[in-house]
Design a protein around this motif. Sequence first.
Motif, PDB file in Angstrom:
ATOM      1  N   PHE A  11     -23.643  40.485   9.986  1.00 20.20           N
ATOM      2  CA  PHE A  11     -22.860  40.088   8.816  1.00 20.20           C
ATOM      3  C   PHE A  11     -23.815  39.690   7.695  1.00 20.20           C
ATOM      4  O   PHE A  11     -24.742  38.920   7.911  1.00 20.20           O
ATOM      5  CB  PHE A  11     -21.948  38.909   9.170  1.00 20.20           C
ATOM      6  N   GLU A  14     -19.616  38.428   2.039  1.00 25.37           N
ATOM      7  CA  GLU A  14     -18.162  38.493   1.919  1.00 25.37           C
ATOM      8  C   GLU A  14     -17.796  38.514   0.444  1.00 25.37           C
ATOM      9  O   GLU A  14     -18.312  37.712  -0.341  1.00 25.37           O
ATOM     10  CB  GLU A  14     -17.512  37.295   2.604  1.00 25.37           C
ATOM     11  N   TRP A  46     -22.987  42.378  -2.670  1.00 21.75           N
ATOM     12  CA  TRP A  46     -23.981  42.025  -1.646  1.00 21.75           C
ATOM     13  C   TRP A  46     -25.396  42.239  -2.178  1.00 21.75           C
ATOM     14  O   TRP A  46     -26.254  41.353  -2.073  1.00 21.75           O
ATOM     15  CB  TRP A  46     -23.733  42.831  -0.372  1.00 21.75           C
ATOM     16  N   LYS A  83     -15.599  41.990   4.211  1.00 24.03           N
ATOM     17  CA  LYS A  83     -16.794  41.507   4.904  1.00 24.03           C
ATOM     18  C   LYS A  83     -17.740  42.682   5.079  1.00 24.03           C
ATOM     19  O   LYS A  83     -17.344  43.747   5.550  1.00 24.03           O
ATOM     20  CB  LYS A  83     -16.418  40.899   6.249  1.00 24.03           C
ATOM     21  N   TYR A  85     -21.318  44.267   6.604  1.00 23.29           N
ATOM     22  CA  TYR A  85     -22.254  44.188   7.728  1.00 23.29           C
ATOM     23  C   TYR A  85     -23.293  45.290   7.554  1.00 23.29           C
ATOM     24  O   TYR A  85     -23.042  46.299   6.898  1.00 23.29           O
ATOM     25  CB  TYR A  85     -21.525  44.418   9.056  1.00 23.29           C
ATOM     26  N   ASN A  98     -17.833  47.795   6.391  1.00 22.95           N
ATOM     27  CA  ASN A  98     -16.937  46.820   5.789  1.00 22.95           C
ATOM     28  C   ASN A  98     -15.676  46.690   6.617  1.00 22.95           C
ATOM     29  O   ASN A  98     -15.177  47.679   7.154  1.00 22.95           O
ATOM     30  CB  ASN A  98     -16.536  47.248   4.375  1.00 22.95           C
TER      31      ASN A  98
END
Length: 140
Positions: A11, A14, A46, A83, A85, A98
């Motif tokens: 992770f 978010e 991100w 989220k 990853y 995601n």
Amino acid sequence: MRIPIPEEKTFVHESIIPIRWGDMDAFGHVNNAVYFRYIEQARINWLDSLGLNFAQDQQGVVVVNAFCNFMKPVEYPADLVIKTYIANPTRVGLDTFNVMSLANDPDTVRATSGATIVWVDFKTQKAASWPPELKAKLAI
């Protein structure tokens, strides 16, 4: 065909993205093509969170493939929780994944997605090794 999201992933971020009225289609739910905009925005959020300049002239991130598994419709008004990853890092790229749900219903997955990103030298138009500072931020 549904493309699976790997169990082993890290992770990294978010994002909360509001659904806009104009994101819906004639059937009253978010148009499938719009999900790719949400995925793109989550990826940019991100990358921005890493504090690096990804709008470099010489090198940067390029998406080389992407997919989305649509599971349940999304409708306006709502906030989408995405989220992000990462997995499968290589010398030049990595896979991003995601998981999307609604802020008011976080346990119901609405869609899953993924993309492979590659670090590219724009002058040579070829994949390049991750810069050391970015590699450290990505923990790869």
